[in-house]
Design an enzyme around this catalytic site. Sequence first.
Site: not given
Length: 169
Positions: A25, A82, A86, A92, A96, A130
């Site tokens: 991130e 939170e 992975v 993939g 997850g 998601y």
Amino acid sequence: MNIRRGREADLPQVLALIQELAEYEQAPQEVTNTLADMQRDGFGPEPIFKFFVAEDAAGIIIGIALYYTAYSTWKGRMLFLEDLVVTENQRGTGLGRKLFDAVVAEARHMGANRMKWQVLKWNEPAIGFYKKLGAHLDPEWDNGNLSHEQLHTYACDPTVEAAVTGPIE
């Protein structure tokens, strides 16, 4: 791979995955959490988080789902996911999904009326993940935060702060 509840002995590997997420991130400097903090907050006298781990055949943790109980004034008990992390070379593979499934099962087991999480607007792989699961990503809400420094420099009303920090009645 094996999905199981996290244990205190897992925390060094969990913290390493948290740091890997921060690198992904582009914010590694933002991780100020420590192993001691996680031991206190997850396994001390008043634990405030729990987690699931995914481990490979060698016992190496390759994924985590860290969550805690929260409360909605409108919905009551809820579970807040939170972080779902992975390790990069396992993305993939369905890992997850298995971790997400474990958290959903936990939310059901604890009688939660809602499960929430956040995803960065630029994180297209996570958004796609998601959405593939059928989750609703709510564009109406912005997140509010006060940093550690802001918390300590914020000017609370002194009478309110004294009432909060005074003896418990």
